[in-house]
Design a protein around this motif. Structure first.
Motif, PDB file in Angstrom:
ATOM      1  N   THR A  42     -16.765  15.879  -4.924  1.00 54.82           N
ATOM      2  CA  THR A  42     -18.195  16.038  -5.193  1.00 54.82           C
ATOM      3  C   THR A  42     -18.883  14.691  -5.409  1.00 54.82           C
ATOM      4  N   VAL A  43     -18.199  13.784  -6.099  1.00 54.53           N
ATOM      5  CA  VAL A  43     -18.785  12.459  -6.360  1.00 54.53           C
ATOM      6  C   VAL A  43     -19.073  11.723  -5.051  1.00 54.53           C
ATOM      7  N   ASP A  44     -18.143  11.817  -4.089  1.00 54.70           N
ATOM      8  CA  ASP A  44     -18.354  11.149  -2.799  1.00 54.70           C
ATOM      9  C   ASP A  44     -19.538  11.768  -2.057  1.00 54.70           C
ATOM     10  N   VAL A  45     -19.658  13.087  -2.089  1.00 58.15           N
ATOM     11  CA  VAL A  45     -20.776  13.745  -1.403  1.00 58.15           C
ATOM     12  C   VAL A  45     -22.103  13.379  -2.066  1.00 58.15           C
ATOM     13  N   LEU A  46     -22.109  13.296  -3.398  1.00 62.98           N
ATOM     14  CA  LEU A  46     -23.324  12.862  -4.087  1.00 62.98           C
ATOM     15  C   LEU A  46     -23.756  11.480  -3.611  1.00 62.98           C
ATOM     16  N   ARG A  47     -22.797  10.572  -3.452  1.00 67.20           N
ATOM     17  CA  ARG A  47     -23.123   9.221  -2.986  1.00 67.20           C
ATOM     18  C   ARG A  47     -23.624   9.251  -1.539  1.00 67.20           C
ATOM     19  N   MET A  48     -23.006  10.084  -0.698  1.00 70.67           N
ATOM     20  CA  MET A  48     -23.450  10.184   0.694  1.00 70.67           C
ATOM     21  C   MET A  48     -24.890  10.709   0.775  1.00 70.67           C
ATOM     22  N   ILE A  49     -25.169  11.800   0.049  1.00 70.25           N
ATOM     23  CA  ILE A  49     -26.517  12.367   0.083  1.00 70.25           C
ATOM     24  C   ILE A  49     -27.530  11.374  -0.471  1.00 70.25           C
ATOM     25  N   SER A  50     -27.148  10.689  -1.547  1.00 71.92           N
ATOM     26  CA  SER A  50     -28.049   9.703  -2.148  1.00 71.92           C
ATOM     27  C   SER A  50     -28.383   8.590  -1.167  1.00 71.92           C
ATOM     28  N   ILE A  51     -27.369   8.103  -0.430  1.00 70.55           N
ATOM     29  CA  ILE A  51     -27.598   7.035   0.555  1.00 70.55           C
ATOM     30  C   ILE A  51     -28.530   7.524   1.663  1.00 70.55           C
ATOM     31  N   LEU A  52     -28.260   8.722   2.187  1.00 71.28           N
ATOM     32  CA  LEU A  52     -29.069   9.249   3.289  1.00 71.28           C
ATOM     33  C   LEU A  52     -30.518   9.495   2.849  1.00 71.28           C
ATOM     34  N   LEU A  53     -30.705  10.076   1.665  1.00 72.73           N
ATOM     35  CA  LEU A  53     -32.067  10.345   1.198  1.00 72.73           C
ATOM     36  C   LEU A  53     -32.813   9.054   0.863  1.00 72.73           C
ATOM     37  N   ASP A  54     -32.136   8.098   0.254  1.00 74.76           N
ATOM     38  CA  ASP A  54     -32.801   6.820  -0.058  1.00 74.76           C
ATOM     39  C   ASP A  54     -33.246   6.115   1.217  1.00 74.76           C
ATOM     40  N   ASN A  55     -32.367   6.084   2.206  1.00 74.55           N
ATOM     41  CA  ASN A  55     -32.735   5.447   3.475  1.00 74.55           C
ATOM     42  C   ASN A  55     -33.871   6.206   4.168  1.00 74.55           C
ATOM     43  N   ALA A  56     -33.810   7.536   4.079  1.00 72.34           N
ATOM     44  CA  ALA A  56     -34.857   8.355   4.711  1.00 72.34           C
ATOM     45  C   ALA A  56     -36.207   8.105   4.052  1.00 72.34           C
ATOM     46  N   VAL A  57     -36.245   8.055   2.736  1.00 75.10           N
ATOM     47  CA  VAL A  57     -37.515   7.827   2.020  1.00 75.10           C
ATOM     48  C   VAL A  57     -38.058   6.438   2.338  1.00 75.10           C
ATOM     49  N   ASN A  58     -37.174   5.428   2.327  1.00 79.13           N
ATOM     50  CA  ASN A  58     -37.625   4.057   2.622  1.00 79.13           C
ATOM     51  C   ASN A  58     -38.193   3.943   4.027  1.00 79.13           C
ATOM     52  N   ALA A  59     -37.539   4.608   4.992  1.00 82.17           N
ATOM     53  CA  ALA A  59     -38.034   4.552   6.372  1.00 82.17           C
ATOM     54  C   ALA A  59     -39.323   5.344   6.521  1.00 82.17           C
ATOM     55  N   ALA A  60     -39.423   6.503   5.830  1.00 82.03           N
ATOM     56  CA  ALA A  60     -40.626   7.342   5.936  1.00 82.03           C
ATOM     57  C   ALA A  60     -41.855   6.639   5.365  1.00 82.03           C
ATOM     58  N   LEU A  61     -41.674   5.845   4.319  1.00 81.46           N
ATOM     59  CA  LEU A  61     -42.802   5.121   3.728  1.00 81.46           C
ATOM     60  C   LEU A  61     -43.455   4.166   4.724  1.00 81.46           C
ATOM     61  N   LEU A  62     -42.663   3.668   5.678  1.00 88.01           N
ATOM     62  CA  LEU A  62     -43.186   2.726   6.675  1.00 88.01           C
ATOM     63  C   LEU A  62     -43.777   3.428   7.881  1.00 88.01           C
ATOM     64  N   SER A  63     -43.584   4.740   7.968  1.00 85.11           N
ATOM     65  CA  SER A  63     -44.047   5.474   9.148  1.00 85.11           C
ATOM     66  C   SER A  63     -45.469   5.993   8.936  1.00 85.11           C
TER      67      SER A  63
END
Length: 603
Positions: free
Chosen positions: A497-518
């Motif tokens: 579960t800890v690994d999946v939490l880190r994966m989801i966190s990475i994907l969502l953080d990158n998605a939010v950062n990219a969306a802010l520039l769009s």
């Protein structure tokens, strides 16, 4: 001609040794031989012959009350004649370990206390005769006046003609010696085809040329192959330089430590119980000991695999700077071992074994302690993050409940005001009141209610709180977020579960950062099951019409300090633990989507 030099200060024993030696030579039909007896080291030192395979020295260790006189002389002999055979004979068995410190490569260590001196010498001279027979093709015979001498072919670099005497030449050896011989280059080249004429005044050792060419070819292949292997591991296997270097240093160090401990220990123990045959065991049992050392190193590595894997995950992958500091400490043993063998670092053998044992304990302690420490540290940090996300999730629920209570409390007043306006006002006044009072109240509740309604189907509380926290943070940044979790779903037990939490966190953080520039500023999160596999999909709008998917794949494109690249690198490291998790990416029309597909194991 075989020349045997016997050193013994007891004249009676000297005569007996001379007689025994002649009898042994006669039994072996070695008729072309001479035996020279000496009772003092000074006389033998003055009579030392030219270096040759034909020289045999039988040395008593104790001469004139000096227990190490024979050892000291053997060291002198080995300095001037590395081809000779040395045999020690003495009543002092306790000096056997001391002989190794002088590193003179003695053939045998014979004890006078036993009645097997003749038998031991017979065995030794039989071995010497065999070696001479095998070495006939590996030596070069040359003339100095009326004497014929030999030198190992591998020791010859080249011949140079003498300008002052056309009937002589000079041998230049690899250890920077020069030997004047009474043969010219024409005679040497005609008699021995192993030398190649590169100039009218020079003959070069063809064997040495071949060895040099082979060495250069090997170096070239290493310089070519090693970078290709590293490139393969770094790019195609998606491993870092730190990972490759750390594994190489760890494996070689384990082998070298095993060699430093086992070899000297086995030889020392064997020499304690059988000093007469210890030298022969050291010479002929060396290959077997190396095999044992390799097997022991392999067993240690295999036993240490679980701990080292954890060390790779929490130290090498996540803390490369600390890993390199450890690598430098480990690599220092390579320099100590190299310095010990070339005698730059002069240590007694027991001390060297203790140093190797100390390094071995240091390796065990460093890997185990650092792996455990950083594992517990990461666990503590992850638990703190989970608790913070859970608190955020709980606080939002409480805030939403307060909003609902206030909304219910004010609902009647709002309806009464709206009723009076409908009765007494115009349609414009009704519309204005509806827009100003009713709609804002609905929006405040609707956003959180919608998010909570969608993530309610996530049965893992940790994932639920994380997704909610990330989504609300994105909404506060004015990003349009949609969450799609249609059916109840629980994370597969095959994944931590800890690994999946880190994966989801990475994907969502990158998605939010990219969306802010769009331009559209949109993010989508989906979690569902399809054909037995679980899908975690994160999509976001992008500024560019299409994104380079190589970056999303986590391939190595050079060092970077950007948070985006570091996050993707960490995602790649996490996915390396789970070969059954598929990572798909797509990009088109200002939209990028990444999917983690968790396949059931065995399918």
């Amino acid at each position: 001609m075989l020349k045997v030099f016997i050193l013994e200060d007891n004249l009676q024993q000297l005569a007996e040794l001379q007689t025994i030696t002649k009898q042994v030579l006669a039994k072996l039909n070695i008729t072309d031989s001479l035996v020279f007896p000496f009772s003092s080291t000074s006389r033998l030192t003055k009579a030392l012959p030219e270096p040759s395979l034909d020289n045999v020295f039988i040395l008593d260790l104790s001469i004139n009350d000096n227990k190490q006189a024979g050892l000291q002389l053997s060291q002198l002999i080995r300095q001037v004649d590395h081809l000779a055979t040395i045999i020690f004979i003495t009543v002092h068995d306790e000096l056997l370990p001391t002989t190794y410190k002088y590193r003179v490569q003695a053939l045998d260590f014979i004890s006078k206390d036993h009645d097997n001196v003749a038998h031991e010498l017979l065995t030794d001279f039989h071995l010497i005769a065999q070696r001479k027979q095998e070495a006939k093709t590996d030596v070069f015979s040359y003339r100095i006046y009326n004497q014929t001498q030999t030198i190992l072919l591998d020791d010859i670099c080249y011949f140079k003609s003498n300008n002052g005497n056309t009937h002589s030449a000079t041998i230049y050896t690899i250890d920077h010696r020069t030997i004047e011989i009474h043969q010219n280059l024409h005679e040497i080249g005609k008699a021995d085809k192993r030398f190649f004429r590169v100039h009218r005044s020079y003959l070069v050792n063809a064997v040495l040329l071949f060895i040099t060419f082979r060495s250069l070819l090997l170096i070239f292949l290493l310089l070519l192959v090693v970078p290709l292997i590293i490139y393969f591991f770094v790019t195609h296997r998606q491993q870092s330089y730190t990972f490759v270097a750390s594994n190489y240093i760890f494996v070689t160090m384990t082998l070298f430590i095993a060699m430093a401990i086992i070899g000297p220990t086995v030889i020392g123990i064997y020499g304690h119980f059988s000093p007469q045959t210890a030298v022969i065991f050291s010479n002929w049992g060396g290959d077997f000991i190396v095999i044992v050392e390799g097997l022991v190193a392999y067993a240690l590595l295999k036993r240490f695999v679980p701990t080292y894997r954890r060390y790779i995950q929490v130290v090498i992958h996540q803390r490369p700077l600390f890993a390199w500091l450890v690598n430098v400490v480990y690599a220092s043993f390579h320099f100590i071992r190299f310095g010990y063998h070339i005698q730059v670092i002069k240590l007694p053998t027991p001390v060297y074994v203790l140093v190797a044992l100390g390094y071995f304990l240091l390796v065990l302690a460093t890997v185990k302690v650092s792996a455990n420490y950083f594992s517990y540290y990461d666990l503590t940090v992850n638990q703190a993050v989970e608790l913070r996300n859970l608190q955020t999730y709980t606080s939002h629920i409480e805030a939403m409940c307060d909003d609902l209570r206030r909304f219910r409390h004010d609902y009647k007043n709002i309806l009464l005001s709206l009723q009076d306006t409908i009765k007494n006002g115009t349609i414009d006044q009704v519309r204005k009141m509806f827009d100003q009072i009713v709609l804002p109240t609905n929006d405040n509740v609707e956003i959180r209610t919608a998010v909570l309604g969608h993530i309610a189907n996530i049965e893992d509380l940790e994932i639920k709180s994380l997704v909610y926290s990330k989504v609300m943070a994105a909404i506060n940044k004015q990003i349009d977020v949609t969450v799609e979790v249609v059916d109840p779903i629980k994370l597969s037990a095959e994944v931590d579960t800890v690994d999946v939490l880190r994966m989801i966190s990475i994907l969502l953080d990158n998605a939010v950062n990219a969306a802010l520039l769009s331009a559209e500023k949109k993010v989508n999160f989906s979690f569902f099951t399809k054909d037995g596999a679980q899908y975690i999909v994160v999509g976001n709008s992008t500024k560019q019409a299409q994104i380079d998917l190589q970056k999303l794949a986590g391939n190595f494109n050079g060092l970077t300090s950007s948070r985006h690249s570091l996050g993707l690198r960490n995602l790649r490291i996490l996915l390396a633990k789970y070969p059954f998790i598929q990572h798909n990416s797509s990009s088109n029309h200002h939209w990028v989507e990444q999917a983690l597909i968790i396949h059931p194991q065995g399918k």
